[in-house]
Design a protein around this motif. Structure first.
Motif, PDB file in Angstrom:
ATOM      1  N   ARG A 122     -14.469  11.179 -37.947  1.00 60.52           N
ATOM      2  CA  ARG A 122     -15.614  10.698 -38.725  1.00 60.52           C
ATOM      3  C   ARG A 122     -16.543   9.954 -37.782  1.00 60.52           C
ATOM      4  N   TYR A 123     -17.847  10.215 -37.894  1.00 62.61           N
ATOM      5  CA  TYR A 123     -18.816   9.489 -37.064  1.00 62.61           C
ATOM      6  C   TYR A 123     -20.176   9.486 -37.739  1.00 62.61           C
ATOM      7  N   ASP A 124     -21.087   8.714 -37.155  1.00 63.91           N
ATOM      8  CA  ASP A 124     -22.435   8.582 -37.672  1.00 63.91           C
ATOM      9  C   ASP A 124     -23.153   9.921 -37.546  1.00 63.91           C
ATOM     10  N   ILE A 125     -23.687  10.406 -38.633  1.00 58.93           N
ATOM     11  CA  ILE A 125     -24.318  11.727 -38.649  1.00 58.93           C
ATOM     12  C   ILE A 125     -25.535  11.786 -37.720  1.00 58.93           C
ATOM     13  N   SER A 126     -26.124  10.645 -37.398  1.00 59.52           N
ATOM     14  CA  SER A 126     -27.294  10.631 -36.512  1.00 59.52           C
ATOM     15  C   SER A 126     -26.924  10.985 -35.071  1.00 59.52           C
ATOM     16  N   GLU A 127     -25.627  11.034 -34.756  1.00 58.79           N
ATOM     17  CA  GLU A 127     -25.200  11.430 -33.409  1.00 58.79           C
ATOM     18  C   GLU A 127     -25.374  12.930 -33.163  1.00 58.79           C
ATOM     19  N   LEU A 128     -25.509  13.717 -34.222  1.00 56.89           N
ATOM     20  CA  LEU A 128     -25.764  15.143 -34.038  1.00 56.89           C
ATOM     21  C   LEU A 128     -27.219  15.322 -33.619  1.00 56.89           C
ATOM     22  N   PRO A 129     -27.474  16.032 -32.530  1.00 53.34           N
ATOM     23  CA  PRO A 129     -28.847  16.193 -32.071  1.00 53.34           C
ATOM     24  C   PRO A 129     -29.644  17.131 -32.975  1.00 53.34           C
ATOM     25  N   VAL A 130     -30.930  16.838 -33.106  1.00 52.63           N
ATOM     26  CA  VAL A 130     -31.813  17.721 -33.855  1.00 52.63           C
ATOM     27  C   VAL A 130     -32.159  18.901 -32.951  1.00 52.63           C
ATOM     28  N   GLN A 131     -31.884  20.101 -33.442  1.00 51.22           N
ATOM     29  CA  GLN A 131     -32.130  21.315 -32.673  1.00 51.22           C
ATOM     30  C   GLN A 131     -32.801  22.357 -33.564  1.00 51.22           C
ATOM     31  N   LYS A 132     -33.281  23.403 -32.947  1.00 55.26           N
ATOM     32  CA  LYS A 132     -33.839  24.526 -33.704  1.00 55.26           C
ATOM     33  C   LYS A 132     -32.699  25.254 -34.400  1.00 55.26           C
ATOM     34  N   LYS A 133     -33.009  25.982 -35.466  1.00 55.75           N
ATOM     35  CA  LYS A 133     -31.943  26.674 -36.210  1.00 55.75           C
ATOM     36  C   LYS A 133     -31.278  27.766 -35.395  1.00 55.75           C
ATOM     37  N   THR A 134     -31.934  28.256 -34.347  1.00 55.58           N
ATOM     38  CA  THR A 134     -31.351  29.317 -33.524  1.00 55.58           C
ATOM     39  C   THR A 134     -30.410  28.788 -32.439  1.00 55.58           C
ATOM     40  N   ALA A 135     -30.339  27.473 -32.264  1.00 59.93           N
ATOM     41  CA  ALA A 135     -29.435  26.890 -31.265  1.00 59.93           C
ATOM     42  C   ALA A 135     -27.988  26.985 -31.748  1.00 59.93           C
ATOM     43  N   LEU A 136     -27.050  27.114 -30.815  1.00 57.85           N
ATOM     44  CA  LEU A 136     -25.627  27.167 -31.183  1.00 57.85           C
ATOM     45  C   LEU A 136     -25.089  25.798 -31.580  1.00 57.85           C
ATOM     46  N   GLY A 137     -25.628  24.729 -31.000  1.00 60.02           N
ATOM     47  CA  GLY A 137     -25.172  23.375 -31.292  1.00 60.02           C
ATOM     48  C   GLY A 137     -24.418  22.781 -30.122  1.00 60.02           C
ATOM     49  N   VAL A 138     -23.939  21.567 -30.308  1.00 58.52           N
ATOM     50  CA  VAL A 138     -23.174  20.846 -29.294  1.00 58.52           C
ATOM     51  C   VAL A 138     -21.770  20.589 -29.833  1.00 58.52           C
ATOM     52  N   LYS A 139     -20.859  20.213 -28.952  1.00 61.34           N
ATOM     53  CA  LYS A 139     -19.484  19.950 -29.395  1.00 61.34           C
ATOM     54  C   LYS A 139     -19.483  18.741 -30.334  1.00 61.34           C
ATOM     55  N   ALA A 140     -19.039  18.969 -31.554  1.00 62.71           N
ATOM     56  CA  ALA A 140     -19.022  17.928 -32.571  1.00 62.71           C
ATOM     57  C   ALA A 140     -17.646  17.295 -32.747  1.00 62.71           C
ATOM     58  N   VAL A 141     -16.600  18.012 -32.322  1.00 63.32           N
ATOM     59  CA  VAL A 141     -15.232  17.508 -32.460  1.00 63.32           C
ATOM     60  C   VAL A 141     -14.364  18.160 -31.387  1.00 63.32           C
ATOM     61  N   LYS A 142     -13.486  17.360 -30.769  1.00 62.92           N
ATOM     62  CA  LYS A 142     -12.540  17.906 -29.782  1.00 62.92           C
ATOM     63  C   LYS A 142     -11.374  18.532 -30.533  1.00 62.92           C
ATOM     64  N   MET A 143     -11.058  19.766 -30.175  1.00 60.37           N
ATOM     65  CA  MET A 143      -9.942  20.450 -30.824  1.00 60.37           C
ATOM     66  C   MET A 143      -9.194  21.288 -29.807  1.00 60.37           C
ATOM     67  N   ALA A 144      -7.908  21.502 -30.068  1.00 58.13           N
ATOM     68  CA  ALA A 144      -7.125  22.426 -29.241  1.00 58.13           C
ATOM     69  C   ALA A 144      -7.685  23.832 -29.437  1.00 58.13           C
ATOM     70  N   ALA A 145      -7.390  24.719 -28.512  1.00 56.96           N
ATOM     71  CA  ALA A 145      -7.950  26.071 -28.525  1.00 56.96           C
ATOM     72  C   ALA A 145      -7.670  26.833 -29.816  1.00 56.96           C
ATOM     73  N   ASN A 146      -6.507  26.628 -30.418  1.00 58.08           N
ATOM     74  CA  ASN A 146      -6.146  27.392 -31.618  1.00 58.08           C
ATOM     75  C   ASN A 146      -6.443  26.644 -32.918  1.00 58.08           C
ATOM     76  N   THR A 147      -7.109  25.502 -32.845  1.00 55.98           N
ATOM     77  CA  THR A 147      -7.432  24.697 -34.021  1.00 55.98           C
ATOM     78  C   THR A 147      -8.855  25.006 -34.484  1.00 55.98           C
ATOM     79  N   ARG A 148      -9.064  24.979 -35.805  1.00 57.02           N
ATOM     80  CA  ARG A 148     -10.388  25.256 -36.370  1.00 57.02           C
ATOM     81  C   ARG A 148     -10.801  24.136 -37.323  1.00 57.02           C
ATOM     82  N   ALA A 149     -12.079  23.814 -37.344  1.00 60.16           N
ATOM     83  CA  ALA A 149     -12.614  22.904 -38.356  1.00 60.16           C
ATOM     84  C   ALA A 149     -12.636  23.665 -39.669  1.00 60.16           C
TER      85      ALA A 149
END
Length: 136
Positions: free
Chosen positions: A66-93
């Protein structure tokens, strides 16, 4: 002059990528438009609308962050995004929830009830902590 507050949509993918997109990106005369770009094998775990202060991301490994939603950068809709959570390779949000700092929130997740508000507020891309389950 009329003041209009620009609403942002925050997108989180199953691979743990996240971004905030201005609502003006979705104004179109077309009947349907793409909400964004995804990498191969990825899907949206959730989209947050509105003006809540925190975002909580739950994974299929029984962890969450859980974190402050303002930490997500504002990007264009075509951007893939940035890492929002650290996860093991086989783990999914698997689920995304918006909540305010002192809001109590419990949700049904997979087969149990999770107390989302028990997650500690951390920084974006923090290692997820074990979920707190409500005894039934």
């Amino acid at each position: 002059l009329e003041f209009r507050r620009v609403l942002f949509r925050s997108f989180i993918t199953e691979k743990g990528l996240g971004k905030a997109v201005s609502g003006t990106e979705f104004i179109s005369i077309k009947k349907t438009i793409a909400s964004g770009k995804l990498s191969e094998g990825d899907a949206y775990a959730g989209v947050v609308l509105g003006d809540k202060k925190h975002v909580a991301i739950l994974t299929d490994a029984g962890t969450g962050v859980r974190y402050d939603i303002s930490e997500l950068p504002v990007q264009k809709k075509t951007a893939l995004g940035v890492k929002a959570v650290k996860m093991a390779a086989n783990t999914r949000a698997k689920a995304v929830y918006a909540l305010d700092p002192k809001e109590e929130l419990s949700v049904s997740f997979e087969t149990r009830t999770v107390l989302v508000s028990a997650l500690k507020n951390r920084k974006k891309d923090a290692k997820p902590e074990k979920l707190t389950y409500v005894s039934e």
